[in-house]
Design a protein around this motif. Structure first.
Motif, PDB file in Angstrom:
ATOM      1  N   ALA A  75       0.965  -1.097   0.029  1.00  0.00           N
ATOM      2  CA  ALA A  75      -0.036   0.141   0.003  1.00  0.00           C
ATOM      3  C   ALA A  75       0.887   1.215  -0.025  1.00  0.00           C
ATOM      4  N   LEU A  76       1.944   1.259   0.737  1.00  0.00           N
ATOM      5  CA  LEU A  76       3.052   2.434   0.822  1.00  0.00           C
ATOM      6  C   LEU A  76       3.508   2.415  -0.685  1.00  0.00           C
ATOM      7  N   VAL A  77       4.038   1.357  -1.387  1.00  0.00           N
ATOM      8  CA  VAL A  77       4.633   1.760  -2.581  1.00  0.00           C
ATOM      9  C   VAL A  77       3.436   2.231  -3.563  1.00  0.00           C
ATOM     10  N   ILE A  78       2.232   1.653  -3.527  1.00  0.00           N
ATOM     11  CA  ILE A  78       1.201   2.244  -4.380  1.00  0.00           C
ATOM     12  C   ILE A  78       0.891   3.500  -4.171  1.00  0.00           C
ATOM     13  N   VAL A  79       0.705   4.055  -2.887  1.00  0.00           N
ATOM     14  CA  VAL A  79       0.535   5.431  -2.527  1.00  0.00           C
ATOM     15  C   VAL A  79       1.806   6.484  -3.094  1.00  0.00           C
ATOM     16  N   GLY A  80       2.615   5.921  -3.080  1.00  0.00           N
ATOM     17  CA  GLY A  80       4.028   6.665  -3.407  1.00  0.00           C
ATOM     18  C   GLY A  80       4.019   6.631  -4.881  1.00  0.00           C
ATOM     19  N   VAL A  81       3.660   5.818  -5.795  1.00  0.00           N
ATOM     20  CA  VAL A  81       3.758   5.667  -7.021  1.00  0.00           C
ATOM     21  C   VAL A  81       2.512   6.582  -7.557  1.00  0.00           C
ATOM     22  N   MET A  82       1.401   6.514  -6.975  1.00  0.00           N
ATOM     23  CA  MET A  82       0.372   7.526  -7.189  1.00  0.00           C
ATOM     24  C   MET A  82       0.864   8.822  -7.117  1.00  0.00           C
ATOM     25  N   LEU A  83       1.406   9.217  -6.008  1.00  0.00           N
ATOM     26  CA  LEU A  83       1.997  10.405  -5.825  1.00  0.00           C
ATOM     27  C   LEU A  83       2.857  10.948  -7.117  1.00  0.00           C
ATOM     28  N   VAL A  84       3.781  10.090  -7.460  1.00  0.00           N
ATOM     29  CA  VAL A  84       4.670  10.336  -8.669  1.00  0.00           C
ATOM     30  C   VAL A  84       3.750  10.605  -9.876  1.00  0.00           C
ATOM     31  N   LEU A  85       2.849   9.729 -10.041  1.00  0.00           N
ATOM     32  CA  LEU A  85       1.852  10.008 -11.244  1.00  0.00           C
ATOM     33  C   LEU A  85       1.325  11.294 -11.256  1.00  0.00           C
ATOM     34  N   VAL A  86       0.758  11.746  -9.976  1.00  0.00           N
ATOM     35  CA  VAL A  86       0.313  12.916  -9.809  1.00  0.00           C
ATOM     36  C   VAL A  86       1.193  14.316 -10.043  1.00  0.00           C
ATOM     37  N   LEU A  87       2.290  13.962  -9.851  1.00  0.00           N
ATOM     38  CA  LEU A  87       3.752  15.012 -10.060  1.00  0.00           C
ATOM     39  C   LEU A  87       3.888  14.929 -11.397  1.00  0.00           C
ATOM     40  N   THR A  88       3.779  13.961 -12.107  1.00  0.00           N
ATOM     41  CA  THR A  88       4.269  13.936 -13.600  1.00  0.00           C
ATOM     42  C   THR A  88       3.283  14.826 -14.267  1.00  0.00           C
TER      43      THR A  88
END
Length: 176
Positions: free
Chosen positions: A49-62
């Motif tokens: 879940a932490l990995v998923i949330v972190g990658v979701m944040l990267v996706l938003v920042l892109t």
């Protein structure tokens, strides 16, 4: 069985405590099969879940990084990119679907922790990853001398979607 004999009266009739225990056992037996089935409907992402949330944040920042030429991701999503770039349908489709599948469905799945929603999210992220690869490919086939090749923001968004797809597929496959 010894408990039943201990609680039985001398005249052979069951005591009130004995009747309560027997009814509780019946309730447990009838509730067990349903609870096993209900437990199978839930997921526990654990540390993923932490990995998923972190990658979701990267996706938003892109969305603030350049995707095509000088146009950022949010400009591609909103359709406000420079007309000279001729963004086209594929990058726009990828940006919208990445937002829906990667961010919205991912957040819904983490909030509900339901297996069917996780399965839908895994499949959607997988399809959107393929869309992203095709979007990059379509921008690489731009005729020479024309602006608008893929930038690192688009590539990073596709990599983020691929990581999300892998993480969701691992969660879905780990269902007992």
């Amino acid at each position: 069985m010894w408990l039943l004999r201990e609680n039985a009266r001398t005249d052979g009739s069951p005591t009130e405590e004995n009747e309560v225990e027997q009814s509780e056992r019946r309730d447990f037996r009838t509730a067990s099969p349903g609870s096993d089935r209900a437990a199978g409907r839930w997921i526990d992402p654990g540390g993923r879940a932490l990995v998923i949330v972190g990658v979701m944040l990267v996706l938003v920042l892109t969305a603030v990084l350049p995707w095509i030429g000088g146009a950022s991701g949010w400009q591609v999503i909103a359709g406000q990119a420079d007309p000279v770039l001729e963004v086209g349908l594929l990058p726009r489709l990828f940006s919208i679907n990445a937002t829906v599948a990667g961010v919205l469905l991912g957040a819904l799945t983490l909030a509900t922790r339901r297996w069917p929603v996780a399965w839908i999210t895994a499949m959607a992220c997988s399809v959107v990853t393929v869309e992203g690869v095709i979007a990059i490919w379509s921008r690489q086939t731009v005729p020479p001398g024309q602006p608008g090749g893929p930038s690192f923001g688009l590539v990073l968004a596709v990599v983020a979607m691929a990581v999300l797809a892998v993480q969701w597929l691992r969660i879905v496959w780990s269902r007992p």
